[in-house]
Design an enzyme around this catalytic site. Sequence first.
Site, PDB file in Angstrom:
ATOM      1  N   HIS A 198     -12.681  -0.744  -8.376  1.00  0.00           N
ATOM      2  CA  HIS A 198     -13.877  -0.266  -8.724  1.00  0.00           C
ATOM      3  C   HIS A 198     -13.782   1.298  -8.609  1.00  0.00           C
ATOM      4  O   HIS A 198     -14.749   2.226  -8.896  1.00  0.00           O
ATOM      5  CB  HIS A 198     -15.056  -0.537  -8.047  1.00  0.00           C
ATOM      6  CG  HIS A 198     -14.907  -0.247  -6.425  1.00  0.00           C
ATOM      7  ND1 HIS A 198     -15.975  -0.525  -5.657  1.00  0.00           N
ATOM      8  CD2 HIS A 198     -14.272   0.416  -5.755  1.00  0.00           C
ATOM      9  CE1 HIS A 198     -15.703  -0.407  -4.358  1.00  0.00           C
ATOM     10  NE2 HIS A 198     -14.476   0.158  -4.292  1.00  0.00           N
ATOM     11  N   ASP A 250       0.904  -1.077   0.092  1.00  0.00           N
ATOM     12  CA  ASP A 250       0.147  -0.114   0.064  1.00  0.00           C
ATOM     13  C   ASP A 250       1.005   1.053   0.119  1.00  0.00           C
ATOM     14  O   ASP A 250       1.939   1.090  -0.130  1.00  0.00           O
ATOM     15  CB  ASP A 250      -0.831   0.000   1.075  1.00  0.00           C
ATOM     16  CG  ASP A 250      -2.125   0.684   0.935  1.00  0.00           C
ATOM     17  OD1 ASP A 250      -2.234   1.941   0.291  1.00  0.00           O
ATOM     18  OD2 ASP A 250      -3.375   0.066   1.191  1.00  0.00           O
TER      19      ASP A 250
END
Length: 414
Positions: free
Chosen positions: A321, A270
């Site tokens: 998404h 991350d």
Amino acid sequence: MDNELDNLISLLQKSKASLKEKHGDRIRSIFAAHHSGSILPKEDKSLYDKCLATVDLLDEVQQMLTPPLHTLIDGFFGFINSKTLLCAVEFGIPDALSQGPKSIEQLASSSPQGELSPHRLTQVLRTLTGIGIFNYDKTSKLYSNNATSDLITTAHWSKWVYWTKFYPTEFYDMMRFLPDHIKANASRTAAQSNYNTDMEFYEYLSNSGLAKEFHRVLGAGATAQLPGMISDFPWDTLGDETVLDLGTGSGEFLFQLLENYPRMRGAFMDIPSTISRIQAECEQPGGRFSGVRDRVAGFHAGNFLDEVPASVVYTIKWCLHNWSDEDTIKILQNIRRAIVVKPEARLLIIESVLEDGRTGRPARYGDIIMMATCNGKERDIENWQAVCEQSGWEVVKSWALRNSIPSCLELRPI
């Protein structure tokens, strides 16, 4: 047609009575058999899927037989469900009923927000019991929690209660600007118009002080859906391979996998600030993830739009998404270049798959929310297959996950 409807009414009445009297406890156990971080019973999966298939079929029949005006009325006034649910939570109704059934007078006089109008509270609860939230016994005139309202008590581990306070407020306001957003010449998303800013949604959250609450809400939803995610894909087939979780966020997903599959190894990727926090949780005595530290193979700070480290297995959850097809293909190509190709090699995407039917509603709601916030989108299976094929992957299976909005897409390199 008369005979068809008479037969249908008779069949439904008999089936309803049988399910309630003979199988009511079993149905409740299927939907209640999930706890934080626990593996769901495998024997329940088939029955769970049949329940959802039945719901979709009944929904098709209902749409055929519902007068068009009734359907429109649900569209006109759908916001009432959100706002009455917000009222119930704001006034502590689920928590009060967790102590046992209560009359409307008892509920109205015991609210932590001050005394309520019994008459007006009755109107709110009538709406909610009509859609399956709370029970009302007409004989005793007592309200009680049911399996649905149990989920929104403050003590429930899932913390869905956070969603009932956030989406009917922040996102309700945002949706006022949806018509403007849909226009071809729109320069702002619905979120940007609502907050009167040109900042991207996540940037605005950070600068406005809303980020903490937003991530608390999303984190609660992620935790609530973890049991299905860790139960309904055959993770044990990965053996002792290292699973690299891209865009790991809180790190909870990979942590739960490592907790429940002791042969598995894992690694996190991350942005630097997130990785620093996760590494501390792993390495500090008593840290949230310290119990699996010996099976954590790496902490990778970086941007998956640039490159990703090599691994045999990758997971990516609730990230794609946010991105256009073009950027999604770029991310998937980066993973394809980095993957170590061997029989176990795969990429597991945990995202919604758009489908028709009653049980497809959560993904369709999510599709609108992603558009309104960041011009993102959910994808149907054909869209997923297209972006995957263009980036060197084959979608070999879409795994349905219990009590979860997303599915698990299993990709193999081609």
